[in-house]
Design an enzyme around this catalytic site. Sequence first.
Site, short mmCIF file in Angstrom:
data_model
loop_
_atom_site.label_atom_id
_atom_site.label_comp_id
_atom_site.label_asym_id
_atom_site.label_seq_id
_atom_site.Cartn_x
_atom_site.Cartn_y
_atom_site.Cartn_z
N LYS A 1 0.58 -1.17 -0.01
CA LYS A 1 0.05 0.07 0.02
C LYS A 1 0.80 1.40 -0.02
CE LYS A 1 -2.25 -0.14 4.02
NZ LYS A 1 -1.63 -1.57 4.54
N ARG B 1 -9.65 1.99 8.92
CA ARG B 1 -9.60 0.53 9.14
C ARG B 1 -10.58 -0.08 10.25
NH1 ARG B 1 -3.43 1.23 8.98
NH2 ARG B 1 -2.54 -0.68 8.81
N ARG C 1 10.76 -7.22 4.70
CA ARG C 1 10.98 -5.50 5.03
C ARG C 1 11.34 -5.41 6.47
NH1 ARG C 1 5.20 -2.55 5.21
NH2 ARG C 1 5.07 -3.31 7.37
N ARG D 1 11.44 -1.83 11.04
CA ARG D 1 10.45 -1.43 11.59
C ARG D 1 10.17 -2.38 12.92
NH1 ARG D 1 5.27 0.22 8.00
NH2 ARG D 1 4.37 -0.86 9.98
N ARG E 1 -0.98 -8.54 13.38
CA ARG E 1 -1.50 -7.54 12.70
C ARG E 1 -2.30 -8.06 11.30
NH1 ARG E 1 3.25 -4.94 10.27
NH2 ARG E 1 1.82 -3.14 9.36
P1 AMP Z 1 0.92 0.98 8.53
O1 AMP Z 1 2.02 1.80 8.41
O2 AMP Z 1 -0.42 1.62 8.15
O3 AMP Z 1 0.75 -0.61 8.59
O4 AMP Z 1 0.45 1.36 10.32
C1 AMP Z 1 1.30 1.03 11.15
C2 AMP Z 1 0.43 0.95 12.70
O5 AMP Z 1 -0.22 2.23 13.03
C3 AMP Z 1 -0.86 -0.08 12.60
O6 AMP Z 1 -0.38 -1.47 12.85
C4 AMP Z 1 -1.69 0.45 13.77
O7 AMP Z 1 -1.00 0.30 14.95
C5 AMP Z 1 -1.39 1.85 13.38
N1 AMP Z 1 -2.42 2.58 12.77
C6 AMP Z 1 -2.14 2.94 11.34
N2 AMP Z 1 -3.46 3.38 10.67
C7 AMP Z 1 -4.47 3.06 11.85
C8 AMP Z 1 -5.73 3.34 11.68
N3 AMP Z 1 -6.61 3.86 10.69
N4 AMP Z 1 -6.54 2.81 13.00
C9 AMP Z 1 -5.75 2.43 13.96
N5 AMP Z 1 -4.48 2.17 14.05
C10 AMP Z 1 -3.99 2.65 12.65
#
Ligand code: AMP
Length: 191
Positions: free
Chosen positions: A13, A88, A127, A133, A144
């Site tokens: 994404k 989400r 990754r 990360r 996740r």
């Molecule tokens: P991502 O980089 O999009 O995978 O997001 C990393 C982490 O940020 C996720 O695993 C959540 O802990 C948090 N996060 C990102 N976007 C959201 C969202 N829309 N709602 C809740 N937590 C989020």
Amino acid sequence: MRMILMGPPGAGKGTQAKYVADRFGIPAISTGDIFRANVSSGTELGLEAKRYMDAGEYVPDEVTNHMVRNRIDEPDAVPGFLLDGYPRTLAQVEELDGMIKFTGHSLDAVVVLTVNPEELIGRLLQRAKTEGRADDTEDVIRRRQEVYAEQTEPLIDVYRDRNLLIEVDGLGEIDEVTERIFAALTAVKQS
Ligand code: AMP
């Protein structure tokens, strides 16, 4: 163009969001990136978000919604935006509906990248090696995926019912996937 890019963790994404947003001249708004920036700079928001992120859980809706509302109110997002990683949860879908309605616009498209689950775990472990990360350990990766399946997958049906959903095969070279997304979005824009 006001659009959402969805897909399970590891579907690519973030990479695609930047290319697609550039092409449409709109900002790519990544909630994960905003949280990570806050964690790095040690803000209160970052401290709050970090404990959820490190465990592979979602940051509470109130915190996330507030952050997105502020971001899409910024001038660069007035002509449009691409949301990467938001909404989400079903509660976030409702919030976003309210935010967009308030501006007098509507959502144009929701692109979902589809990738098979085994491929995803492999990509995430890769990754973890290259980006390091904190939320890319194997246990957290699995958590996740579960959280995505429980809380985010139901959104796909919601947007399908609204005729906004575009499913794009996320498997392949980065530029092949980008081209698939453009082709699908161009069809939407012309219809
Ligand atoms: P991502 O980089 O999009 O995978 O997001 C990393 C982490 O940020 C996720 O695993 C959540 O802990 C948090 N996060 C990102 N976007 C959201 C969202 N829309 N709602 C809740 N937590 C989020």
